[in-house]
Structure formats: structure tokens, C-alpha cells
Design a protein around this motif. Structure first.
Motif, PDB file in Angstrom:
ATOM      1  N   SER A 131      54.371  70.821  82.813  1.00 30.49           N
ATOM      2  CA  SER A 131      54.107  70.749  84.243  1.00 30.49           C
ATOM      3  C   SER A 131      54.950  69.617  84.514  1.00 30.49           C
ATOM      4  O   SER A 131      55.358  68.868  82.999  1.00 30.49           O
ATOM      5  N   THR A 158      52.269  68.552  89.862  1.00 30.45           N
ATOM      6  CA  THR A 158      51.349  67.781  89.387  1.00 30.45           C
ATOM      7  C   THR A 158      50.321  67.383  90.595  1.00 30.45           C
ATOM      8  O   THR A 158      50.695  68.099  91.953  1.00 30.45           O
ATOM      9  N   ASP A 206      49.720  66.883  75.499  1.00 29.88           N
ATOM     10  CA  ASP A 206      50.543  66.262  76.673  1.00 29.88           C
ATOM     11  C   ASP A 206      51.930  64.692  74.890  1.00 29.88           C
ATOM     12  O   ASP A 206      50.735  64.829  74.157  1.00 29.88           O
ATOM     13  N   GLU A 249      49.533  74.617  78.408  1.00 33.02           N
ATOM     14  CA  GLU A 249      50.776  73.755  79.588  1.00 33.02           C
ATOM     15  C   GLU A 249      51.427  72.969  78.444  1.00 33.02           C
ATOM     16  O   GLU A 249      50.530  72.014  77.842  1.00 33.02           O
ATOM     17  N   GLU A 301      42.903  68.094  78.128  1.00 36.24           N
ATOM     18  CA  GLU A 301      44.584  67.440  78.304  1.00 36.24           C
ATOM     19  C   GLU A 301      44.092  67.422  76.197  1.00 36.24           C
ATOM     20  O   GLU A 301      43.134  66.837  75.841  1.00 36.24           O
ATOM     21  N   LEU A 310      46.312  71.401  78.011  1.00 37.34           N
ATOM     22  CA  LEU A 310      47.518  70.667  78.383  1.00 37.34           C
ATOM     23  C   LEU A 310      47.496  69.652  77.391  1.00 37.34           C
ATOM     24  O   LEU A 310      46.878  68.986  76.786  1.00 37.34           O
ATOM     25  N   HIS A 339      50.191  74.274  90.860  1.00 34.91           N
ATOM     26  CA  HIS A 339      49.124  73.414  89.745  1.00 34.91           C
ATOM     27  C   HIS A 339      48.011  73.370  89.863  1.00 34.91           C
ATOM     28  O   HIS A 339      47.705  73.495  91.954  1.00 34.91           O
ATOM     29  N   SER A 365      53.395  68.613  78.717  1.00 35.21           N
ATOM     30  CA  SER A 365      53.371  67.409  79.714  1.00 35.21           C
ATOM     31  C   SER A 365      53.967  66.285  79.605  1.00 35.21           C
ATOM     32  O   SER A 365      53.714  65.994  78.435  1.00 35.21           O
TER      33      SER A 365
END
Length: 282
Positions: A263, A135, A220, A241, A199, A218, A158, A243
Motif C-alpha cells: 500500500s 490508501t 508496517d 500487506e 497493523e 498490515l 484498499h 506499508s
């Protein structure tokens, strides 16, 4: 072995670190104790098992103090290393080597620690397709070096900064007034080579993002079961992705959800160093 970074990127970082250490009067301990003509033969060695990074940076540190130091490279960036294994052999001015020693070790130990932690995470996600990525949670001034250390550990990078991709996060969404409006505004500004990632915290937000269309999502702080549902919903229309709450204990289950990327911020902000030392050879 990975390709070294351009000197233009690395040298200013090393110069700043050396200037910080040398202060206003230089290495007064070495100058007072070690004769100017004294020579030194030594090796830089690993004190523990791990993955190497920053070895080229360490070499450049010694050579900035004294270009005539002879350095033999035994292990390179990206190589695994065992405890006690020599990495570099150095022969030259004792004053120069001792003056550069701590700065070289600080940088190489820090970067090798990042590479070692990354390699462990990469191993932990096998046999799933997910790739480990970093990140922007990097040490100020060390981003290029730390991101190269991620690559040395087998991970991916990233974005490098705020200017090379659009990543719409929760606070952007809150100010913009929603996921869809934030994405639409980003699309109006983005050039044809600039990717857009958003995100999302919930399946509802993901549905909204997919209706508008983005390059990457993303996901999250989602549990593995929710991640698996999200991957099915995306169905290959965007890069997925994961995270948040990623650790060596949780990463395998996260990878099993089918996400493309995971990530991990702590790889650059909290990874412990790999212990390296400099030993005089008699």
C-alpha cells in the motif's frame, strides 16, 4: 480502458469545482472578450508521457457547461499516452469550452498523475506477485475519482472508507490494550462479510495476531528481510500487506519479500500531475 464511474458520483464533484471557479459572476474574461456566437475547435493533448485517468471526468465538465459541445474521444482512461498526443477533440461554443477549460484540466491532470505514478510502481514490482494498492490518504471530496485513477494505473483499491472493512491500527491497539484483545473485540462486532485487518510493527505482534486469527495483516515499516520472515510465518493463513517507506527505489525489494499487497499513500496525496493542455486548432 476502465469503466466510467456512475454520473451520480462524479457530477457533484464537477459541479462543486465549477462553482468554485465561476464564483458570483461567471467567466467575466471570456464573456467580455469572446463573442457569444464564436465557435472553437481544439484538442486536449498530453504534454508528457504517462497514463491517462479522468478523461471521462473532463468530458463531463465541458458538457455540464454546454451539452451541445461535440467531443471525440481519442484516448481513454487507463490508456498510455505520449507527449504531444491528442486525447480529446472538441468542437462547439468557444465561451463554453474556455469557461470549462481549467476545471477540466485540473481534474484530468491530477487524476492522470495518480494513474501515471501507479503504473510506474506496478511496473517496478514485476515479476513478483505483489499488487500495488492505495490508501485513504486521498484529497477530501475526490476519493472516488482518485481511487478510480489508481485502477487506471493498474493498481488495486484498499477500503473506500471507515465503514467497509475493519482495519485495527497502532492507536486502536494502544487504547484497546493489545493486539489480541483488539482483534477479539472486532470479531464480536464484524458481520460475516466484513474482513478484519490488523497493523503490526513487530514479529511479536504478528505472532499474537496469528494466534487469534485475522483476514489480513498490515506489516508496517518493516525491512525487506523482516517482511520475508513475516510472510513465512503467516504461511498463507492471511493476506500480507506491506506499508511504510515505499518508494520507487524500495518497492522492488519489498515485493521480493513475497507479500501479497504493497500500500502506497503518496500515490493519492503527493503524485505530481500529468501535464495536459488545450490547444486551438486552426
Amino acid at each position: 480502458m476502465i469503466d466510467p464511474l456512475p454520473t451520480l458520483l462524479v457530477e457533484p464533484v464537477i459541479r462543486a469545482a465549477l462553482l468554485e471557479d465561476l464564483g458570483r459572476a461567471g467567466d467575466i474574461t471570456t464573456m467580455s472578450v469572446v463573442p457569444a456566437e464564436a465557435r472553437m475547435r481544439c484538442h486536449l493533448a498530453a504534454r508528457q508521457q504517462g497514463r491517462l485517468a479522468g478523461i471521462e471526468v473532463a468530458k463531463a465538465t465541458f458538457r455540464l457547461i454546454e451539452p451541445a459541445i461535440h467531443i471525440e474521444t481519442l484516448r481513454s482512461d487507463g490508456d498510455p499516452v505520449e507527449a504531444g498526443q491528442p486525447v480529446l477533440l472538441l468542437d462547439g461554443s468557444a465561451r463554453a469550452i474556455l469557461t470549462a477549460e481549467r476545471t477540466a484540466l485540473n481534474l484530468a491532470s491530477r487524476l492522470s498523475g495518480i494513474a501515471t505514478a501507479t503504473a510506474a510502481m506496478v511496473a517496478a514490482v514485476r515479476p513478483h506477485k505483489a499488487r500495488i494498492t492505495c490508501t485513504r490518504k486521498t484529497t477530501p471530496g475526490l476519493r472516488a475519482l482518485e481511487k478510480q485513477a489508481i485502477r487506471a494505473g493498474g493498481g488495486l483499491n484498499h477500503r473506500f472508507g471507515l465503514d467497509d472493512a475493519i482495519l485495527i491500527k497502532d492507536n486502536h491497539i494502544a487504547i484497546a490494550g493489545g493486539v489480541a484483545v483488539a482483534i477479539e473485540r472486532a470479531k464480536q462486532m464484524a458481520g460475516h462479510l466484513v474482513k478484519i485487518e490488523v497493523e503490526v510493527d513487530t514479529i511479536g505482534q504478528l505472532e499474537e495476531a496469528m494466534r487469534v486469527g485475522v483476514d489480513a495483516v498490515l506489516l508496517d515499516n518493516m525491512a525487506p528481510s523482516v517482511l520475508a520472515e513475516a510472510v513465512r510465518m503467516v504461511a498463507g493463513r492471511a493476506i500480507t500487506e506491506a506499508s511504510g517507506r515505499v518508494s520507487p527505489a524500495t518497492v522492488h525489494a519489498i515485493a521480493a519479500s513475497g507479500v501479497d499487497l504493497i500500500s502506497v499513500g503518496w500515490l493519492t496525496h503527493s503524485a505530481p500531475i500529468l501535464d495536459l493542455g488545450l490547444d486551438v486548432l486552426t
